[in-house]
Write an enzyme that holds these catalytic residues in place. Sequence first.
Site, mmCIF file in Angstrom:
data_model
loop_
_atom_site.group_PDB
_atom_site.id
_atom_site.type_symbol
_atom_site.label_atom_id
_atom_site.label_comp_id
_atom_site.label_asym_id
_atom_site.label_seq_id
_atom_site.Cartn_x
_atom_site.Cartn_y
_atom_site.Cartn_z
ATOM 1 N N ALA A 18 6.786 -5.230 -7.968
ATOM 2 C CA ALA A 18 7.642 -5.503 -9.123
ATOM 3 C C ALA A 18 8.806 -4.526 -9.047
ATOM 4 C CB ALA A 18 6.846 -5.309 -10.409
ATOM 5 N N GLY A 23 3.041 -5.658 -6.844
ATOM 6 C CA GLY A 23 3.244 -7.065 -7.161
ATOM 7 C C GLY A 23 3.448 -7.935 -5.929
ATOM 8 N N GLU A 83 0.238 1.194 -7.574
ATOM 9 C CA GLU A 83 0.673 1.405 -8.967
ATOM 10 C C GLU A 83 0.178 2.728 -9.543
ATOM 11 O OE1 GLU A 83 -0.582 -1.441 -7.776
ATOM 12 O OE2 GLU A 83 0.665 -3.120 -8.454
#
Length: 261
Positions: A67, A111, A134
Amino acid sequence: SHNYEYIQVSEPRPGVGQVTLNRPKALNALCTPLINELNSALREFQSSDSISAVVLTGSERAFAAGADIKEMAPLTFSAAYRGNFIESWSELTTALKKPLIAAVSGHALGGGCELALMADILYCTRGANFGQPEIKLGTIPGAGGSQRLTRAVGKSKAMELILTGKSFSGEEAERWGVAARVFESYEELLKGALDTAETIAGYSRVAVQAAKEVVNKSQDLALRDGVEYERRVFHALFGSQDQKIGMKAFAEKKKPEWSHQ
Ligand code: CAA
């Protein structure tokens, strides 16, 4: 037909659509406008009568590096919650009834890894770089990684990957069953993905959609319910023209001419 900014769309083989993520300066980081373009391209492939299977790829260097961290950095809980941030990514798995093959080379992180895991079939290069980093950013996977990666590799390995953020290679992805096949180069990877998509595009569309649907049910249902679901859909296919066409052609030693009805 479309002028996309972050993706390229093509029909490289008969019946095969291809989406190439094309945001090279950010290693295909999945900003919201990119996801919107991806959803729009897939919706178009879904409604196109000339497309039977879809390949999703990035560049040799990056499938997608996650992301967009710069977009997420200032996001508040309230904005993420009320805007249902990341929910629109799921359209990939809900809107597209046609098989989707992810061809992963280079980075597939956060992502990007989760996007690849949403595909029906995952192919990668031996040197591909998968991971859920993450935790290093003070957050957790948000596009299904904790669920899909755990189903793919088992709890202990998924815990290790998600809690340490350490990457795994394409070779490991194949060994662990995350990837169906591994290739030596990006060119071979893309060729392999397109070959498989073209093979699928040569079959009855009714049967292909049913096959995808029942395999996906195995991820959500208990075994007995899943087997029963499969049998119902199997029974339903006796109502298709293509079942008659396929079995008649076998008996006559001919190549079936599918009606897709
Ligand atoms: N978001 C925004 N920009 C990104 C990005 C990301 N996820 N990944 C890379 N970029 C940008 C970099 O900021 C850099 O931009 P500038 O040139 O403007 O500085 C450009 O892409 C090239 O990246 P690098 O210079 O870092 O390239 P590298 O070869 O040295 O390193 C890399 C490559 C290891 C992939 C590194 O870029 C990296 O670690 N990226 C972040 C990976 C990551 O943490 N992903 C998870 C994001 S969180 C998430 O995805 C949440 C979720 O579950 C939905």
